[in-house]
Design an enzyme around this catalytic site. Structure first.
Site, PDB file in Angstrom:
ATOM      1  N   GLU A   1      -6.209   3.291  -4.458  1.00  0.00           N
ATOM      2  CA  GLU A   1      -6.253   1.821  -4.470  1.00  0.00           C
ATOM      3  C   GLU A   1      -6.206   1.306  -5.904  1.00  0.00           C
ATOM      4  OE1 GLU A   1      -9.449  -1.775  -3.696  1.00  0.00           O
ATOM      5  OE2 GLU A   1      -9.889   0.237  -2.955  1.00  0.00           O
TER       6      GLU A   1
ATOM      7  N   ASP B   1      -2.989  -0.888  -7.235  1.00  0.00           N
ATOM      8  CA  ASP B   1      -3.157  -2.254  -7.713  1.00  0.00           C
ATOM      9  C   ASP B   1      -2.356  -2.481  -8.992  1.00  0.00           C
ATOM     10  OD1 ASP B   1      -4.613  -4.901  -7.905  1.00  0.00           O
ATOM     11  OD2 ASP B   1      -5.362  -3.951  -9.722  1.00  0.00           O
TER      12      ASP B   1
ATOM     13  N   GLU C   1      -2.812  -1.379  -1.163  1.00  0.00           N
ATOM     14  CA  GLU C   1      -2.743  -0.923  -2.547  1.00  0.00           C
ATOM     15  C   GLU C   1      -2.821   0.598  -2.639  1.00  0.00           C
ATOM     16  OE1 GLU C   1      -4.710  -4.858  -4.684  1.00  0.00           O
ATOM     17  OE2 GLU C   1      -5.992  -3.160  -4.167  1.00  0.00           O
TER      18      GLU C   1
END
Length: 238
Positions: free
Chosen positions: A44, A48, A118
């Site tokens: 994640e 991102d 993400e």
């Protein structure tokens, strides 16, 4: 995670993983992982940054007239929990997560849905590099980028006036500084717009760019009041 779930995810992504364990990891929530490092949280974090990079690159490449502040506002609107949650839900990727007891596919919190998008982007990047990420992101987030651009244009009065002046008179607006006040570290500027000899009301701003935006707005309001354009905010974007 069963093979059927991985196949569904790859069909949505339009990409076949060379290392399916990365995809499995990206769909593993911390509530079912043995340790948090065996969940999708690290992916994640990576995803991102990849998402932000691709959106920023697209904005830079496709919109040569946008300034840094404008691109920052658009990026923030697109790379947001709201949009990531919407894309995760719309594509069906959120429903493929491996979740702990008490959470089902129909009641996934927005923070978890956004995070899985993400983390999957992070897995895509590690397995295939930027190109499969770019293809997926722009396909599913393109409409959100376009919407954010349209909203930004509505705030960019100089851009609207530029389009409208070209359409009405075939000329670009000229910005004339009339006055400035205050000490060097805190000056205010008065600027007015002139389009082919047509003079519009001046406006003050805390810096030259701010004053130009306010002067452009004053010109747009004067144009609309004169009946030359019934709704300049809409007309100029057509």
């Amino acid at each position: 995670m069963d093979n059927k779930t991985l196949q569904r995810a790859q069909k949505i992504l339009e990409y076949e993983f060379k290392d399916p364990s990365l995809l499995t990891l990206s769909l593993t929530h911390s509530s079912v992982a043995v340790t948090r490092t065996q969940s999708n949280e690290r992916l994640e974090f990576l995803g991102d940054s990849v998402l932000g990079l691709i959106v920023c690159h697209n904005l830079y490449e496709q919109n040569a007239d946008l300034m840094e502040g404008e691109m920052t506002r658009i990026k923030s609107a697109v790379v947001s929990r709201h949009v990531c949650t919407a894309v995760a839900a719309k594509t069906g990727l959120a429903r493929l997560m491996d979740l702990g007891k008490g959470m089902g596919p129909d009641d996934i919190p927005s923070s978890i849905a956004a995070a899985v998008l993400e983390s999957i982007i992070g897995a895509l990047y590690l397995d295939g590099g930027l190109e499969p990420c770019r293809a997926f992101i722009l396909k599913h987030m393109g409409p959100y980028i376009a919407s954010a651009l349209a909203n930004e244009q509505l705030r960019n009065y100089k851009s609207i006036l530029q389009q409208l002046a070209q359409r009405l008179w075939g000329r670009a607006p000229e910005y004339q500084m009339l006055d400035e006040k205050g000490p060097d570290h805190s000056k205010c500027f008065e600027i007015a717009v002139n389009v082919g000899g047509r003079h519009f009301p001046s406006a003050w701003g805390m810096n030259k760019k701010d004053a130009e935006q306010k002067a452009a707005l004053a010109a747009l309001e004067a144009i609309q009041a004169a009946g030359l354009a019934t709704d300049v905010m809409t007309e100029s974007l057509r």
